[in-house]
Design an enzyme around this catalytic site. Sequence first.
Site, PDB file in Angstrom:
ATOM      1  N   ASP A 141      -6.465  12.858 -41.985  1.00  0.00           N
ATOM      2  CA  ASP A 141      -6.300  14.300 -42.151  1.00  0.00           C
ATOM      3  C   ASP A 141      -5.366  14.602 -43.320  1.00  0.00           C
ATOM      4  OD1 ASP A 141      -7.814  14.633 -39.876  1.00  0.00           O
ATOM      5  OD2 ASP A 141      -6.071  14.711 -38.562  1.00  0.00           O
ATOM      6  N   ILE A 142      -5.474  15.814 -43.838  1.00  0.00           N
ATOM      7  CA  ILE A 142      -4.642  16.226 -44.971  1.00  0.00           C
ATOM      8  C   ILE A 142      -3.155  16.140 -44.638  1.00  0.00           C
ATOM      9  CG2 ILE A 142      -4.696  18.688 -44.375  1.00  0.00           C
ATOM     10  CD1 ILE A 142      -4.891  19.227 -47.423  1.00  0.00           C
TER      11      ILE A 142
END
Length: 248
Positions: A121-122
Amino acid sequence: MSEPVRLSKRMSELGLCSRREADEWIERGWVRVDGAVVSVLGSKVLPHQKVTVERQASAEQARRVTILVNKPVGYVSGQAEDGYQPAVALVKASTRWTGDRSPNRFQPSQLRSLVPAGRLDIDSVGLLVLTQDGRIAKQLIGEDSTVDKEYLVRVQHLRPGRLPDNSLKLLNHGLSLDGKRLLPAKVRWQNDDQLCFVLREGKKRQIRRMCELVGLKVLGLKRVRIGGVKLGDLPPGQWRYLREDEKF
């Protein structure tokens, strides 16, 4: 009788390459079935037929690289989105880790077809694999992958007191996401506010969603190992080549 299957699928099953690579090689005339060149996409073969590839294909495959990145927060794993840069933007000569012992020399051509084999995920950090090798991508993210991934997860318990033992057992086995039971995991306390997760699957935001189900909020998530390959001392924002002696 055994049913015929697409040649590209059969090549992937045999571990020769990915389906995408197989299609490229078929078009180039680099694939033989029972000794005869097959160059038509969509061709089918029977399971007992012998599939071989020309030396050009093997040589090209040997030149393909796999790169390990210590992804920081704020980078997406795949293509750029919502104004955020992809992790591949970190791969350049100036950000190669000085501790990289690989004899490979960086070349811009190595960025072509360099894709993430598994996402982060970012807002997650740690070990991200970028590869040009379809065999490695299949090994790590194929439907039948058995490679486990290890994460260190800093959490906050949103309910009074400590996380009950029963909730920890649920994290190990017993939770469902999107109506489907999750595979067994290995989850244990690393210290007072950090859990260690070892998973063999990777649903979207899986760990964060698992934690929410038992009243935990994830404050930080770091992937530290994929199979037999560890993040180790690789600094954030830097990268190195996968060495020949390393196996996932």
